[in-house]
Motif scaffolding. Structure first.
Motif, PDB file in Angstrom:
ATOM      1  N   VAL A 246       0.826  -1.203   0.000  1.00 20.00           N
ATOM      2  CA  VAL A 246       0.000   0.000   0.000  1.00 20.00           C
ATOM      3  C   VAL A 246       0.863   1.257   0.000  1.00 20.00           C
ATOM      4  CG1 VAL A 246      -0.314   0.298   2.517  1.00 20.00           C
ATOM      5  CG2 VAL A 246      -2.137   0.961   0.911  1.00 20.00           C
ATOM      6  N   ALA A 247       2.002   1.233   0.704  1.00 24.10           N
ATOM      7  CA  ALA A 247       2.875   2.410   0.704  1.00 24.10           C
ATOM      8  C   ALA A 247       3.442   2.659  -0.694  1.00 24.10           C
ATOM      9  CB  ALA A 247       4.000   2.235   1.713  1.00 24.10           C
ATOM     10  N   GLU A 248       3.867   1.600  -1.366  1.00 24.06           N
ATOM     11  CA  GLU A 248       4.438   1.756  -2.710  1.00 24.06           C
ATOM     12  C   GLU A 248       3.387   2.221  -3.707  1.00 24.06           C
ATOM     13  OE1 GLU A 248       8.018  -1.604  -2.418  1.00 24.06           O
ATOM     14  OE2 GLU A 248       6.136  -2.092  -3.449  1.00 24.06           O
ATOM     15  N   GLN A 249       2.203   1.627  -3.660  1.00 23.88           N
ATOM     16  CA  GLN A 249       1.179   2.004  -4.635  1.00 23.88           C
ATOM     17  C   GLN A 249       0.623   3.399  -4.357  1.00 23.88           C
ATOM     18  OE1 GLN A 249      -1.708  -0.808  -5.955  1.00 23.88           O
ATOM     19  NE2 GLN A 249      -0.357  -2.564  -5.717  1.00 23.88           N
ATOM     20  N   ALA A 250       0.494   3.763  -3.088  1.00 21.47           N
ATOM     21  CA  ALA A 250       0.012   5.106  -2.762  1.00 21.47           C
ATOM     22  C   ALA A 250       1.033   6.166  -3.168  1.00 21.47           C
ATOM     23  CB  ALA A 250      -0.301   5.220  -1.272  1.00 21.47           C
ATOM     24  N   MET A 251       2.310   5.811  -3.173  1.00 17.93           N
ATOM     25  CA  MET A 251       3.326   6.748  -3.631  1.00 17.93           C
ATOM     26  C   MET A 251       3.207   6.984  -5.135  1.00 17.93           C
ATOM     27  SD  MET A 251       5.778   8.782  -2.867  1.00 17.93           S
ATOM     28  CE  MET A 251       6.431   8.370  -1.244  1.00 17.93           C
ATOM     29  N   ARG A 252       2.897   5.927  -5.878  1.00 22.98           N
ATOM     30  CA  ARG A 252       2.765   6.062  -7.334  1.00 22.98           C
ATOM     31  C   ARG A 252       1.457   6.728  -7.740  1.00 22.98           C
ATOM     32  NH1 ARG A 252       4.705   0.641  -7.326  1.00 22.98           N
ATOM     33  NH2 ARG A 252       2.616  -0.114  -7.848  1.00 22.98           N
ATOM     34  N   LEU A 253       0.396   6.495  -6.952  1.00 26.03           N
ATOM     35  CA  LEU A 253      -0.937   6.968  -7.311  1.00 26.03           C
ATOM     36  C   LEU A 253      -1.478   7.889  -6.213  1.00 26.03           C
ATOM     37  CD1 LEU A 253      -2.391   3.546  -8.524  1.00 26.03           C
ATOM     38  CD2 LEU A 253      -1.539   5.401  -9.971  1.00 26.03           C
ATOM     39  N   PRO A 254      -1.396   9.204  -6.410  1.00 24.03           N
ATOM     40  CA  PRO A 254      -1.817  10.137  -5.350  1.00 24.03           C
ATOM     41  C   PRO A 254      -3.264   9.970  -4.916  1.00 24.03           C
ATOM     42  CG  PRO A 254      -0.533  11.286  -7.026  1.00 24.03           C
ATOM     43  CD  PRO A 254      -0.786   9.912  -7.555  1.00 24.03           C
ATOM     44  N   ASP A 255      -4.130   9.491  -5.804  1.00 21.05           N
ATOM     45  CA  ASP A 255      -5.544   9.361  -5.469  1.00 21.05           C
ATOM     46  C   ASP A 255      -5.930   7.958  -5.006  1.00 21.05           C
ATOM     47  OD1 ASP A 255      -6.033  12.010  -6.104  1.00 21.05           O
ATOM     48  OD2 ASP A 255      -6.502  11.571  -8.201  1.00 21.05           O
ATOM     49  N   LEU A 256      -4.961   7.136  -4.647  1.00 17.99           N
ATOM     50  CA  LEU A 256      -5.266   5.754  -4.269  1.00 17.99           C
ATOM     51  C   LEU A 256      -6.140   5.675  -3.021  1.00 17.99           C
ATOM     52  CD1 LEU A 256      -4.544   2.682  -4.879  1.00 17.99           C
ATOM     53  CD2 LEU A 256      -2.855   2.938  -3.054  1.00 17.99           C
ATOM     54  N   LEU A 257      -5.871   6.536  -2.042  1.00 20.54           N
ATOM     55  CA  LEU A 257      -6.497   6.385  -0.725  1.00 20.54           C
ATOM     56  C   LEU A 257      -7.812   7.149  -0.630  1.00 20.54           C
ATOM     57  CD1 LEU A 257      -3.314   6.589   1.515  1.00 20.54           C
ATOM     58  CD2 LEU A 257      -4.382   4.586   0.470  1.00 20.54           C
ATOM     59  N   LYS A 258      -8.706   6.816  -1.532  1.00 20.21           N
ATOM     60  CA  LYS A 258     -10.071   7.333  -1.473  1.00 20.21           C
ATOM     61  C   LYS A 258     -10.981   6.300  -2.128  1.00 20.21           C
ATOM     62  CE  LYS A 258      -9.960  10.103  -5.735  1.00 20.21           C
ATOM     63  NZ  LYS A 258     -10.143  11.479  -6.286  1.00 20.21           N
ATOM     64  N   PRO A 259     -12.278   6.355  -1.842  1.00 25.22           N
ATOM     65  CA  PRO A 259     -13.162   5.338  -2.407  1.00 25.22           C
ATOM     66  C   PRO A 259     -13.107   5.356  -3.935  1.00 25.22           C
ATOM     67  CG  PRO A 259     -14.307   6.674  -0.758  1.00 25.22           C
ATOM     68  CD  PRO A 259     -13.007   7.353  -1.031  1.00 25.22           C
ATOM     69  N   GLY A 260     -13.105   4.177  -4.525  1.00 18.94           N
ATOM     70  CA  GLY A 260     -13.109   4.139  -5.976  1.00 18.94           C
ATOM     71  C   GLY A 260     -12.303   3.001  -6.541  1.00 18.94           C
ATOM     72  N   ILE A 261     -12.162   3.020  -7.848  1.00 26.57           N
ATOM     73  CA  ILE A 261     -11.563   1.908  -8.566  1.00 26.57           C
ATOM     74  C   ILE A 261     -10.083   1.748  -8.248  1.00 26.57           C
ATOM     75  CG2 ILE A 261     -11.058   3.301 -10.611  1.00 26.57           C
ATOM     76  CD1 ILE A 261     -12.157  -0.424 -10.472  1.00 26.57           C
ATOM     77  N   ALA A 262      -9.369   2.865  -7.976  1.00 25.13           N
ATOM     78  CA  ALA A 262      -7.929   2.769  -7.708  1.00 25.13           C
ATOM     79  C   ALA A 262      -7.675   1.951  -6.450  1.00 25.13           C
ATOM     80  CB  ALA A 262      -7.311   4.157  -7.577  1.00 25.13           C
ATOM     81  N   PHE A 263      -8.435   2.204  -5.383  1.00 22.57           N
ATOM     82  CA  PHE A 263      -8.238   1.427  -4.158  1.00 22.57           C
ATOM     83  C   PHE A 263      -8.671  -0.014  -4.373  1.00 22.57           C
ATOM     84  CE2 PHE A 263      -9.126  -0.275   0.027  1.00 22.57           C
ATOM     85  CZ  PHE A 263      -8.037   0.177   0.763  1.00 22.57           C
ATOM     86  N   GLU A 264      -9.739  -0.219  -5.115  1.00 23.36           N
ATOM     87  CA  GLU A 264     -10.205  -1.574  -5.394  1.00 23.36           C
ATOM     88  C   GLU A 264      -9.139  -2.361  -6.161  1.00 23.36           C
ATOM     89  OE1 GLU A 264     -14.042  -3.514  -7.664  1.00 23.36           O
ATOM     90  OE2 GLU A 264     -14.306  -1.626  -6.558  1.00 23.36           O
TER      91      GLU A 264
END
Length: 284
Positions: A70-88
């Protein structure tokens, strides 16, 4: 007048429950970028905090894998940590990492002459479980009005599944507690992220999301459930914060462990593994 840009300092400490060794600790923390606690950061940072469920097999390993992912992916994707397809998509990808990791682990056990026992196979079929708390912090880019001139703010975004908590403090007083707001709200069966849960939509649905703004002087604390419950139950919260501020780096780990054991002896802290991340916002 030119003011220095704001920055953050990040430190984290992880300690096992009383009677266990550090190698047995099932709490995991990953902070990116991986810098010394006394180095100023002015770029985005991400944190993954996971508390492995003791009842499941290889909970320590799953917690570590999940925190890093989660730390690596959240670093690559700024909008990861909100409801939606990116977190899914993150949830699905994390689960997909488990079987390859487990295959390598099983292979190494065989090579070491310690093949898995039948009862281990049975337990592993159920999967490993952990709570998840992830945070990304970004420079806001918009100066706020301060008495001494402009100040640089920061924006944080968090996702939580289970009862590892984020606390946002200003003047060392609590502004926000997430996702658990009171000590009495801690249950015995928190939501968990399972290594074999392929229903990414359900994992996302059970995850809570929050965001907020930090100013210079603010602090974020991230803590697994035992320490989070201790803080929320503290009769004097500012004094509890002062206690936590005594430990500012990895050289303080032994003192931190002694302090935790003192709390346990006084029955103020449940005997469990403890992880805490401290993020200090500084500047003008």
């Amino acid at each position: 007048m030119t003011h220095p840009p704001s920055c953050v300092y990040v430190t984290h400490l992880v300690a096992p429950k009383y009677g266990s060794t550090p190698a047995e600790c099932e709490d995991a923390v990953v902070v990116l970028p991986d810098r010394s606690h006394d180095e100023m950061l002015r770029e985005p940072l991400t944190v993954g905090v996971c508390d492995g469920a003791t009842e499941s097999a290889l909970a320590k390993d799953w917690a570590g894998l999940l925190a890093r992912t989660v730390a690596e992916q959240a670093m690559r994707l700024p909008d990861l940590l909100k409801p939606g397809i990116a977190f899914e998509q993150f949830a699905a990808s994390a689960v997909e990492l488990w079987d390859p990791w487990l295959a390598q682990y099983t292979k190494e056990r065989v090579e070491d002459g310690r093949p898995l026992k039948w009862y281990e196979h049975t337990k592993l079929a159920e999967g490993a479980f952990a709570t998840l708390l992830a945070v990304r912090v970004d420079p806001d880019g918009e100066p706020g009005a301060g008495a001494d001139g402009p100040s640089q703010g920061w924006r944080w975004r968090a996702a939580a599944l289970g009862d590892s908590c984020l606390f946002h403090l200003r003047d060392d007083r609590l502004l926000k507690a997430f996702p658990v707001a009171a000590a009495d709200d801690f249950g015995t069966v928190p939501d968990l992220f399972g290594s074999r849960n392929h229903d990414a939509a359900l994992l996302t649905e059970r995850t809570r999301f929050l965001e907020g703004d930090c100013l210079p002087g603010d602090r974020l604390f991230l803590a697994t459930d035992a320490l989070a419950a201790w803080y929320l139950a503290a009769p004097d919260p500012p004094a509890a914060v002062r206690d936590l501020l005594e430990f500012s780096g990895p050289d303080d780990l032994d003192r931190f462990g002694d302090w935790l054991n003192g709390l346990r002896e006084r029955q103020q802290l449940r005997n469990d593994d403890v992880a805490v991340v401290r993020i200090d916002f500084e500047g003008r």
